[in-house]
Design an enzyme around this catalytic site. Sequence first.
Site: not given
Length: 314
Positions: A25, A27, A180
């Site tokens: 993703g 990163g 979240y």
Amino acid sequence: MSDWTPAEMPRLDDATVVVTGANSGLGYEGTREFARRGATVVMACRSVERAETAAAELRESTSATLELDVRECDLASLDSVETFADGLAADYDGVDVLCNNAGVMAIPRGETEDGFETQFGVNHLGHFALTGRLFPLLVAADGIDGDARVVTQSSGAHETGEMDFSDLNWERSYGKWKAYGRSKLANLLFAYELQRRLDAADDDLGVRSVACHPGYADTNLQLRTAAESGNPLLKLGMRAANAVLGQDAATGAEPMLYAATADVDGGAYVEPGGLMNMRGHPTVGRSNDASYDRDDARRLWEYSTEATSVEFPL
């Protein structure tokens, strides 16, 4: 409308950059861009095997020689974070950029190795501990434009988060999306409080704290959320939403890259500059009012220090 792209990033030939969650993703894409500009990128990942596979793919996908150092760092384990930081201190003289990027999203309630609710423990407490453990290396580094950078990845979902200090680990009740949102709000409270403490330090430590969010990026984070739910319809829905609404991961990584290398002030919030700040190239914006609550930020810092046994020399 912002038109900044990674093509405007400076050369980073002598820089050391640490990226958590570097194997996929945002990163992964961030690692590619840092390394292409000459940085040594430490890929701090929970799975060394997956990170080694990602590093091999990155090397094969570019003609440049990439300096990639794969190391295990499980943010759900404070022992793993400490071991990772100790290993880095043994092998490196400084860290110029730390990208607190890894995260989990809207998963069923679980607990980290140390007993924290997983989203709060991984997204916030793991990165709090990692930043504190690496702080001496950040201070020792030459940095970008004279300052090392701590870049903390949040989300537009921070706007749904609320800090309930009587139940930070959701022991009384649990909502996966609310949890979240709280973890992403905690990321911002931490990033801004770190900058305030840097500003208040007696000496200029040469460290800058910047926050960012990627907008709606098409990554495997959404697919993991769907897989963890056990609902096949949610998986189909996530795939459809990613295809219709999401921008690619490379564009989603741009706010992190901008925060790490562009001329931004400590305490800045970098976000996409396009539609509803969920798409487009990066610009400096503003997060919600709750993220700038100094009392909540201090309380969270104090809790995090006690919970992780990590103290910043500030």
